[in-house]
Motif scaffolding. Sequence first.
Motif, PDB file in Angstrom:
ATOM      1  N   LEU A 181      50.441 -19.634 -14.505  1.00 25.02           N
ATOM      2  CA  LEU A 181      51.966 -19.538 -15.829  1.00 25.02           C
ATOM      3  C   LEU A 181      52.704 -18.505 -14.925  1.00 25.02           C
ATOM      4  CD1 LEU A 181      49.167 -18.836 -19.084  1.00 25.02           C
ATOM      5  CD2 LEU A 181      50.190 -19.865 -18.647  1.00 25.02           C
ATOM      6  N   SER A 182      52.642 -18.868 -14.214  1.00 24.52           N
ATOM      7  CA  SER A 182      53.715 -17.766 -13.101  1.00 24.52           C
ATOM      8  C   SER A 182      54.537 -19.083 -11.891  1.00 24.52           C
ATOM      9  CB  SER A 182      53.414 -16.633 -12.229  1.00 24.52           C
ATOM     10  OG  SER A 182      53.878 -16.338 -11.987  1.00 24.52           O
ATOM     11  N   LEU A 183      56.172 -18.675 -12.215  1.00 26.50           N
ATOM     12  CA  LEU A 183      56.796 -19.743 -12.141  1.00 26.50           C
ATOM     13  C   LEU A 183      56.451 -19.337 -10.313  1.00 26.50           C
ATOM     14  CD1 LEU A 183      59.623 -20.998 -14.043  1.00 26.50           C
ATOM     15  CD2 LEU A 183      57.148 -21.822 -13.888  1.00 26.50           C
ATOM     16  N   ALA A 184      56.753 -20.468  -9.669  1.00 27.47           N
ATOM     17  CA  ALA A 184      57.024 -19.530  -8.369  1.00 27.47           C
ATOM     18  C   ALA A 184      57.996 -19.010  -7.741  1.00 27.47           C
ATOM     19  CB  ALA A 184      57.104 -20.296  -7.173  1.00 27.47           C
ATOM     20  N   VAL A 185      59.135 -18.932  -8.533  1.00 29.43           N
ATOM     21  CA  VAL A 185      60.434 -18.554  -8.387  1.00 29.43           C
ATOM     22  C   VAL A 185      60.880 -17.101  -9.173  1.00 29.43           C
ATOM     23  CG1 VAL A 185      61.874 -20.391  -8.191  1.00 29.43           C
ATOM     24  CG2 VAL A 185      61.769 -19.607 -10.421  1.00 29.43           C
ATOM     25  N   MET A 186      59.883 -16.947  -9.839  1.00 25.81           N
ATOM     26  CA  MET A 186      59.872 -15.500  -9.809  1.00 25.81           C
ATOM     27  C   MET A 186      59.170 -14.521  -8.876  1.00 25.81           C
ATOM     28  SD  MET A 186      57.885 -16.120 -13.067  1.00 25.81           S
ATOM     29  CE  MET A 186      58.065 -14.766 -14.535  1.00 25.81           C
ATOM     30  N   HIS A 187      58.521 -14.742  -8.593  1.00 27.68           N
ATOM     31  CA  HIS A 187      57.507 -13.976  -7.051  1.00 27.68           C
ATOM     32  C   HIS A 187      58.437 -13.673  -5.691  1.00 27.68           C
ATOM     33  CE1 HIS A 187      54.464 -13.884 -10.165  1.00 27.68           C
ATOM     34  NE2 HIS A 187      54.906 -14.911 -10.037  1.00 27.68           N
ATOM     35  N   GLU A 188      60.298 -13.870  -5.484  1.00 25.20           N
ATOM     36  CA  GLU A 188      60.961 -14.521  -4.682  1.00 25.20           C
ATOM     37  C   GLU A 188      60.250 -12.565  -3.909  1.00 25.20           C
ATOM     38  OE1 GLU A 188      63.111 -14.411  -1.402  1.00 25.20           O
ATOM     39  OE2 GLU A 188      62.851 -15.825  -2.611  1.00 25.20           O
ATOM     40  N   GLY A 189      60.568 -12.576  -2.654  1.00 27.44           N
ATOM     41  CA  GLY A 189      59.293 -11.428  -2.043  1.00 27.44           C
ATOM     42  C   GLY A 189      58.385 -10.534  -2.407  1.00 27.44           C
ATOM     43  N   GLN A 190      57.697 -10.879  -2.942  1.00 30.94           N
ATOM     44  CA  GLN A 190      56.671 -10.621  -3.514  1.00 30.94           C
ATOM     45  C   GLN A 190      55.285 -10.884  -2.285  1.00 30.94           C
ATOM     46  OE1 GLN A 190      56.295 -11.332  -7.737  1.00 30.94           O
ATOM     47  NE2 GLN A 190      57.432  -9.474  -8.028  1.00 30.94           N
ATOM     48  N   GLU A 191      54.043 -10.382  -2.786  1.00 29.93           N
ATOM     49  CA  GLU A 191      53.176 -10.332  -1.810  1.00 29.93           C
ATOM     50  C   GLU A 191      51.707 -11.446  -2.472  1.00 29.93           C
ATOM     51  OE1 GLU A 191      51.000  -7.604   0.434  1.00 29.93           O
ATOM     52  OE2 GLU A 191      53.143  -6.343   1.563  1.00 29.93           O
ATOM     53  N   VAL A 192      51.523 -12.329  -1.869  1.00 30.56           N
ATOM     54  CA  VAL A 192      50.331 -13.005  -2.758  1.00 30.56           C
ATOM     55  C   VAL A 192      49.319 -12.626  -1.945  1.00 30.56           C
ATOM     56  CG1 VAL A 192      49.873 -15.239  -3.918  1.00 30.56           C
ATOM     57  CG2 VAL A 192      51.942 -14.673  -4.094  1.00 30.56           C
ATOM     58  N   THR A 193      47.955 -12.831  -2.861  1.00 31.95           N
ATOM     59  CA  THR A 193      46.678 -13.291  -2.028  1.00 31.95           C
ATOM     60  C   THR A 193      46.460 -13.948  -2.935  1.00 31.95           C
ATOM     61  OG1 THR A 193      46.387 -10.688  -1.084  1.00 31.95           O
ATOM     62  CG2 THR A 193      44.882 -11.867  -1.416  1.00 31.95           C
TER      63      THR A 193
END
Length: 212
Positions: A117-129
């Motif tokens: 439900l989350s777009l990749a472009v929404m997570h600019e500069g964030q950490e994903v695990t």
Amino acid sequence: MDKTKSQYEPEKGDNSESRRDFLKKSSILTAISVAPLAVAKAAEHNLGEKLSAAFETTPVNLTVNGAKKQLNVEPRATLLDTLREQLDLTGTKKGCDYGQCGACTVHVNGQRVLSCLSLAVMHEGQEVTTIEGLAKGEELHPMQQAFIQHDGFQCGYCTPGQIMSAVACINEGHANNEADIREFMSGNICRCGAYPNIVKAIQEVKNGGRKS
């Protein structure tokens, strides 16, 4: 007799002329009927170009499992599809695609997120695990080990999302008792029905490896 016949039969030259006239008229009518279809096809082609332009890729910088990634993604691409298709991190599962099963759960800046439900472009500069980032080399995360010890999975399809939510459940302070665990894990569906074992695994990790 021959004279009478000649009165009713057209000359060969006249017959050829009438045939040519017929072919010309048929060609004109065919061209007129096909013209709107050609225009429609051209319009459809232009529309396709416009749609393609609307979905041009956008640069996105993510830190995934501790590694910095520079990606080009379509604005409509979900975080789930980006992880699976561009980064080949297929541990995160595509389940319902409606955010109802929890199989796609990952952590973003330490918080659990439904990646479908989350777009990749929404997570600019964030950490994903993702589930691949929990273990340290060959050493499993305590929650992964607890799921194995308590048979917290059967088919295993929902397990990555279950484990990611279980870790977050403890970190969020929602694993103080069985009722809380069940409440805050309710977004993760296990079709095999391994819920009692999942609860036990979470309780053991919460208690520092001691069985409750």
